[in-house]
Scaffold this active site. Sequence first.
Site, mmCIF file in Angstrom:
data_model
loop_
_atom_site.group_PDB
_atom_site.id
_atom_site.type_symbol
_atom_site.label_atom_id
_atom_site.label_comp_id
_atom_site.label_asym_id
_atom_site.label_seq_id
_atom_site.Cartn_x
_atom_site.Cartn_y
_atom_site.Cartn_z
ATOM 1 N N SER A 7 0.835 -1.198 0.000
ATOM 2 C CA SER A 7 0.000 0.000 0.000
ATOM 3 C C SER A 7 0.873 1.252 0.000
ATOM 4 O O SER A 7 1.657 1.470 -0.920
ATOM 5 C CB SER A 7 -0.962 -0.039 1.197
ATOM 6 O OG SER A 7 -1.995 0.901 1.050
ATOM 7 N N GLU B 49 -2.187 -2.625 -8.130
ATOM 8 C CA GLU B 49 -3.463 -2.860 -7.448
ATOM 9 C C GLU B 49 -3.823 -1.579 -6.710
ATOM 10 O O GLU B 49 -3.024 -0.646 -6.653
ATOM 11 C CB GLU B 49 -3.342 -4.041 -6.491
ATOM 12 C CG GLU B 49 -2.265 -3.886 -5.412
ATOM 13 C CD GLU B 49 -2.725 -3.193 -4.147
ATOM 14 O OE1 GLU B 49 -3.936 -3.242 -3.840
ATOM 15 O OE2 GLU B 49 -1.889 -2.583 -3.459
ATOM 16 N N HIS C 26 -4.719 -5.409 -1.613
ATOM 17 C CA HIS C 26 -5.691 -5.207 -0.546
ATOM 18 C C HIS C 26 -6.830 -6.229 -0.683
ATOM 19 O O HIS C 26 -7.939 -5.888 -1.096
ATOM 20 C CB HIS C 26 -6.264 -3.799 -0.610
ATOM 21 C CG HIS C 26 -5.271 -2.708 -0.343
ATOM 22 N ND1 HIS C 26 -4.345 -2.291 -1.287
ATOM 23 C CD2 HIS C 26 -5.062 -1.942 0.760
ATOM 24 C CE1 HIS C 26 -3.618 -1.312 -0.778
ATOM 25 N NE2 HIS C 26 -4.028 -1.084 0.457
#
Length: 307
Positions: free
Chosen positions: A116, A212, A277
């Site tokens: 992330s 992503e 995620h």
Amino acid sequence: MRELVRPHRLAPGARVAVVAPSGPVAEERLQAGLDVLRGWDLDPVVAPHVLDRHGELDFLAGTDADRAADLQRAWCDPSVAAVLCARGGYGAQRMVDLLDWEAMRAAGPKILVGFSDVTVLHQAFATRLGLVTLYGPAAAGVDFIKDPRTQDHLRATLFAPETVRSIASRGTALVPGRARGVTVGGCLSLLATDLGTPHAHPGARGGLLLIEDVGERAYRIDRMLTQLLRAGWLDGVTGVVLGSWDRCGPYEEVRAVLVDRLGGLGVPVAEEFGFGHCAGALTVPFGVPAELDADAGVLTFDDPALR
């Protein structure tokens, strides 16, 4: 995009440091994550400011200076074999410029794990230290502490990386074909935000792009991909491997954007590879040569992520 140096795998009893370069960490989740690591016969140590809260900006785990100092101290500690990020969130961009890259380079290769917001550090560790890093779960993340699949895949990557040389898709080829390149990528929104900054990759030429994101609506995904396209950052990319798009709205809408924006690159594009995620998220290395077979839905790394 060039192949990077692979750090050594972990052995039982290895000391690993947990740091918080981005958002604030919940103590109960941290303790649960530490219990998992101890169950792997690791010796986790917690950096001094992991549970801090910034006095005015409650989305940060303490001050920029303290978060940077924790990471640098852990990395430069000769007893530490790996540095694991407690969570993502936001804040790595604020502290990355405070790191002493000469001192960290002198400390030698080690393992960095995070995802992330930690995308910013993955890019910096590649460009400044020339190291393979692991885009994997946060040590205090709910998916890590509660999901056996996520735990097992990270554990295998750390201790027996030759056993996880490939990952398979649950989806289809958006653009068919085969491609080879050095893995690069992370969270799409961070790649777009990091564009043009001092420690970011100047472009993905020669790379297999793994991307992503979470909580971004289709039009925002379009905006970020368009920014990367217009900046020329995707020029020369060899293929695209797509992970999860959790809470990004109806997947049909997201998929249409991915096809529209990436289909014109003229390279293979394959979806749903289970990193990012999502429940059961897999760990993927950045900086390793790999081959994508979009038709078969398989990404195979030439070498184990770690030596």
